[in-house]
Design an enzyme around this catalytic site. Structure first.
Site, PDB file in Angstrom:
ATOM      1  N   ASP A 175      27.368  45.265  41.348  1.00 14.71           N
ATOM      2  CA  ASP A 175      28.693  45.617  41.872  1.00 14.71           C
ATOM      3  C   ASP A 175      29.483  46.363  40.798  1.00 14.71           C
ATOM      4  OD1 ASP A 175      30.650  45.805  43.783  1.00 14.71           O
ATOM      5  OD2 ASP A 175      31.528  43.851  43.349  1.00 14.71           O
TER       6      ASP A 175
ATOM      7  N   HIS B  38      42.306  50.214  42.286  1.00 15.07           N
ATOM      8  CA  HIS B  38      42.016  48.779  42.361  1.00 15.07           C
ATOM      9  C   HIS B  38      41.945  48.190  40.951  1.00 15.07           C
ATOM     10  CE1 HIS B  38      40.091  44.997  43.480  1.00 15.07           C
ATOM     11  NE2 HIS B  38      39.105  45.262  42.643  1.00 15.07           N
TER      12      HIS B  38
ATOM     13  N   ARG C  61      45.965  40.953  33.618  1.00 14.63           N
ATOM     14  CA  ARG C  61      46.180  41.306  32.203  1.00 14.63           C
ATOM     15  C   ARG C  61      47.254  42.380  32.087  1.00 14.63           C
ATOM     16  NH1 ARG C  61      41.009  41.317  33.314  1.00 14.63           N
ATOM     17  NH2 ARG C  61      41.190  43.516  33.810  1.00 14.63           N
TER      18      ARG C  61
ATOM     19  N   GLU D  22      36.797  42.286  50.002  1.00 15.44           N
ATOM     20  CA  GLU D  22      36.897  43.521  49.224  1.00 15.44           C
ATOM     21  C   GLU D  22      36.204  44.630  49.998  1.00 15.44           C
ATOM     22  OE1 GLU D  22      35.443  42.924  45.204  1.00 15.44           O
ATOM     23  OE2 GLU D  22      37.426  42.230  44.553  1.00 15.44           O
TER      24      GLU D  22
ATOM     25  N   GLU E 216      34.357  47.808  50.167  1.00 17.72           N
ATOM     26  CA  GLU E 216      33.551  48.640  49.262  1.00 17.72           C
ATOM     27  C   GLU E 216      32.554  49.460  50.059  1.00 17.72           C
ATOM     28  OE1 GLU E 216      31.919  46.700  45.832  1.00 17.72           O
ATOM     29  OE2 GLU E 216      33.423  45.096  45.846  1.00 17.72           O
TER      30      GLU E 216
ATOM     31  N   ASP F  29      32.668  42.442  49.745  1.00 21.18           N
ATOM     32  CA  ASP F  29      32.412  41.548  48.615  1.00 21.18           C
ATOM     33  C   ASP F  29      33.428  40.408  48.688  1.00 21.18           C
ATOM     34  OD1 ASP F  29      31.721  40.448  46.180  1.00 21.18           O
ATOM     35  OD2 ASP F  29      32.808  41.946  44.992  1.00 21.18           O
TER      36      ASP F  29
ATOM     37  N   ARG G  38      39.574  33.994  44.845  1.00 22.58           N
ATOM     38  CA  ARG G  38      40.354  34.417  43.671  1.00 22.58           C
ATOM     39  C   ARG G  38      40.704  33.286  42.719  1.00 22.58           C
ATOM     40  NH1 ARG G  38      38.866  39.546  43.790  1.00 22.58           N
ATOM     41  NH2 ARG G  38      39.580  40.652  45.666  1.00 22.58           N
TER      42      ARG G  38
ATOM     43  N   GLN H 138      37.503  32.566  40.853  1.00 21.30           N
ATOM     44  CA  GLN H 138      37.272  33.720  39.968  1.00 21.30           C
ATOM     45  C   GLN H 138      38.178  33.662  38.737  1.00 21.30           C
ATOM     46  OE1 GLN H 138      38.041  37.453  41.983  1.00 21.30           O
ATOM     47  NE2 GLN H 138      37.445  38.713  40.224  1.00 21.30           N
TER      48      GLN H 138
ATOM     49  N   LYS I 203      32.214  34.947  43.611  1.00 18.78           N
ATOM     50  CA  LYS I 203      31.679  36.100  44.350  1.00 18.78           C
ATOM     51  C   LYS I 203      30.333  35.809  45.013  1.00 18.78           C
ATOM     52  CE  LYS I 203      34.504  39.485  42.688  1.00 18.78           C
ATOM     53  NZ  LYS I 203      35.180  40.509  43.499  1.00 18.78           N
TER      54      LYS I 203
ATOM     55  N   THR J 284      27.906  38.100  50.526  1.00 23.89           N
ATOM     56  CA  THR J 284      28.337  39.492  50.585  1.00 23.89           C
ATOM     57  C   THR J 284      27.837  40.071  51.900  1.00 23.89           C
ATOM     58  OG1 THR J 284      28.143  39.653  48.173  1.00 23.89           O
ATOM     59  CG2 THR J 284      28.245  41.732  49.399  1.00 23.89           C
TER      60      THR J 284
ATOM     61  N   THR K  82      35.990  47.813  44.852  1.00 25.19           N
ATOM     62  CA  THR K  82      36.992  47.871  45.912  1.00 25.19           C
ATOM     63  C   THR K  82      37.698  49.227  45.924  1.00 25.19           C
ATOM     64  OG1 THR K  82      37.330  45.526  45.605  1.00 25.19           O
ATOM     65  CG2 THR K  82      39.032  46.705  46.841  1.00 25.19           C
TER      66      THR K  82
ATOM     67  N   GLU L 295      45.549  42.492  45.896  1.00 23.63           N
ATOM     68  CA  GLU L 295      46.453  43.570  45.506  1.00 23.63           C
ATOM     69  C   GLU L 295      47.601  43.714  46.498  1.00 23.63           C
ATOM     70  OE1 GLU L 295      42.750  46.213  45.100  1.00 23.63           O
ATOM     71  OE2 GLU L 295      44.429  47.461  44.502  1.00 23.63           O
TER      72      GLU L 295
HETATM   73 MN    MN Z   1      33.672  43.786  44.229  1.00 24.91          MN
END
Ligand code: MN
Length: 443
Positions: free
Chosen positions: A147, A154, A163, A217, A219, A251, A255, A258, A271, A275, A378, A392
Site C-alpha cells: 500500500d 491525503h 504530526r 480509504e 484508493e 483499505d 484509526r 492505528q 489495517k 481490504t 488514499t 480527514e
Molecule cells: Mn491506505
C-alpha cells in the site's frame, strides 16, 4: 484522420478505442462503465469452478467458452492456456503485446457486425451471461500486496492530524512511500467487513476493544503484470508494461488501533483485518486514452532522482480517473433511500505514477510477481469536503458529516455500506468505468 491528430501524444490507441463502434450486446452501447471500448477482465464463480470473463454492458463474455468455440480465432499457446485457468495471474504474466492481442480478439468478437459471419448470432448469444446472475471472485491469487501513500493531499491532511509540526515528511517528495500490506485478507466487493478488536489507548490505558473509529480509504488498485527476477530492478521506461490494469480498493482502517500501534513501524492490526477490491480489472490498454502527465513538481523541487524520472512517464504516466465515495446507512436502506455521495476526487491527485511505484519497489532488488497488488494510497483533493476517508473529512471525528436523512457520521457505524466508484472520460473517446467496490460494516 482527424481522430489521429486529436490523439497525438497518446500511446497505445488503436481501433479498439474507436468511440463510434458498437457491440451486438445491446446493453453495451452507451453503457456508462462497460461499453465495447472498455473490456475489463474478471473472474466469476461457476459452480465449484471459477472462469475468466470480460464485462460487456450488463453481460459478461465467458472467455473459455468463447475460446473453445473458436470464436476468438487462433490464439498463441500461452494466451490460450491463460484463458483456461481460474485466476487472472497467468493472463497478467503475459507480455503486454499478447494481452493487447487478446483484447483485439475479444473486441472483434463483440463488435456489431461480426457474429453472423464468424460463429452465428445464436451461438454468440450463448457465450454471454447477465452479470447480475453471477458472483464475482477476486481477480487474482495475490502473492503480495503493497500500500502506497501517493495521494499528496491525503498525506498532508493526515500529517496535520497526527504530526502538526511536520505534516509532510522530508522523504515524501523524493520517493513513493509505502508499507507491505496483508494479502490474506483481500476480499472481493460485496464481502461484509467485521468491526475489528485490538488494543486501543483509552485515557492513557491500553484496552482490548472493538474499534470505535472504523474508516474507509478510497484508493486505486494497481494490478502487476509480468514480474522481475530477484535483484533485477525494473527501469522506469519499461515499468508501465509491468502494470496489467486498474481497479478500486477500499483499505478499511481502524484509526484508534492505528494511532496506538503505528509508531515506529507503521500500520498493522489497524489495517490488516480486511481490504476490499472491485472485481473487474480495467486493462492498461483500455486506459490508453486516459493517460495524463504526471503531477508537476513544485517550484524549487531539487529534481527527481534519475531512476524515477522517465520521459514517457513524465508525459503520460498519470491516470485520469474520477473517483466517488457513497454511503448507505442501515436506516437509509430500510427507508429505500439511495446511497449518498460523500466525496468526489481524481487520481490526478497522485504525486507518484504507477510506473514510479514499480521502479521504486524493485530498485532494491525486490521481485514482483504477476498478480501482485499495489494500493495507490488514499485519494483526496485539496479541499476538506472531497477527501477519500472520514479521518480527514471529519478531522478525526471532531466535525461529523451530515447525511440527508439527518444522521451524522464521525466514523462508520454497524450497518453502513461504503461504495466506491471510478470513471474515465475524455473528449473524442467513449467513457468507461471501473465498476464498484462495496462492503457493509458488521458488528
Ligand atoms: Mn491506505
Amino acid at each position: 484522420m482527424m481522430k489521429k491528430q486529436h490523439v497525438a501524444g497518446l500511446d497505445g490507441i488503436d481501433e479498439t478505442h474507436d468511440a463510434t463502434r458498437r457491440s451486438w450486446v445491446a446493453s453495451a452501447n452507451g453503457h456508462p462503465e462497460f461499453p465495447l471500448q472498455n473490456l475489463p477482465m474478471g473472474v466469476f464463480r461457476a459452480g465449484s469452478r471459477a472462469r475468466l470473463a470480460v464485462a460487456i454492458g450488463d453481460e459478461l463474455l465467458d472467455l473459455q467458452a468463447a475460446h473453445e468455440l473458436g470464436a476468438l480465432g487462433e490464439l498463441r499457446g500461452e494466451t490460450a492456456e491463460a484463458i483456461q485457468t481460474e485466476t487472472l495471474n497467468a493472463w497478467m504474466a503475459l507480455p503486454a503485446a499478447l494481452r493487447r492481442e487478446l483484447r483485439q480478439a475479444v473486441w472483434r468478437l463483440l463488435c456489431e457486425n461480426v457474429p453472423e459471419g464468424v460463429i452465428g448470432a445464436r451461438l454468440a448469444g450463448s457465450l454471454t451471461l447477465p452479470r447480475s446472475s453471477v458472483k464475482m471472485a477476486l481477480p487474482a491469487a495475490v502473492g503480495d500486496y503493497t500500500d502506497f501513500y501517493a495521494g499528496i493531499h491525503h498525506a498532508s491532511n493526515c500529517g496535520e492530524i497526527f504530526r502538526p509540526e511536520l505534516p509532510l515528511q522530508p522523504n515524501y517528495r523524493h520517493l513513493p512511500v509505502a508499507y507491505h500490506g496483508r494479502a490474506s485478507t483481500l476480499r472481493p466487493s460485496g464481502t461484509p467487513v467485521r468491526r475489528p478488536s485490538s488494543q486501543i489507548c483509552q485515557d492513557g490505558q491500553p484496552v482490548l476493544s472493538a474499534t470505535e473509529k472504523l474508516d474507509y480509504e478510497m484508493e486505486l488498485a494497481i494490478w502487476i503484470g509480468p514480474g522481475n527476477d530477484l535483484a533485477h530492478p525494473i527501469g522506469i521506461e519499461s515499468a508501465a508494461e509491468h502494470v496489467a490494469g486498474f481497479g478500486l480498493l477500499n483499505d478499511w482502517s481502524a484509526r484508534d488501533i492505528q494511532a496506538w500501534e503505528s509508531l515506529p513501524l507503521g500500520p498493522f492490526q489497524g489495517k490488516n483485518f480486511m481490504t476490499s477490491l472491485s472485481p473487474w480489472v480495467v486493462t492498461s490498454d483500455a486506459m490508453a486514452p486516459f493517460r495524463v502527465p504526471r503531477m508537476a513538481r513544485e517550484a524549487g523541487h531539487p529534481g527527481t532522482l534519475p531512476y524515477l524520472d522517465g520521459d514517457s512517464d513524465a508525459r503520460a504516466g498519470g491516470v485520469d480517473i474520477a473517483v466517488e465515495v457513497f454511503i448507505q446507512t442501515a436506516r437509509m436502506r430500510e427507508a429505500g433511500e439511495a446511497p449518498h455521495r460523500l466525496s468526489r476526487g481524481s487520481a490526478t491527485a497522485l504525486y507518484w505514477t504507477p510506473a514510479q511505484m514499480v521502479a521504486h519497489h524493485t530498485v532494491g532488488g525486490c521481485d514482483l510477481r504477476p498478480g501482485d497488488l499495489f494500493g495507490t494510497g488514499t485519494i483526496s483533493m485539496a479541499s476538506h469536503q472531497d477527501c477519500g476517508c472520514l479521518l480527514e473529512m471529519t478531522e478525526g471525528g471532531k466535525k461529523p458529516v451530515a447525511l440527508p436523512n439527518g444522521e451524522t457520521r464521525g466514523f462508520l457505524q454497524d450497518g453502513d455500506e461504503v461504495i466506491l466508484r471510478g470513471f474515465c472520460a475524455r473528449e473524442g473517446f467513449a467513457s468507461i468505468g471501473l465498476g464498484e467496490c462495496r462492503g457493509v460494516v458488521q458488528g
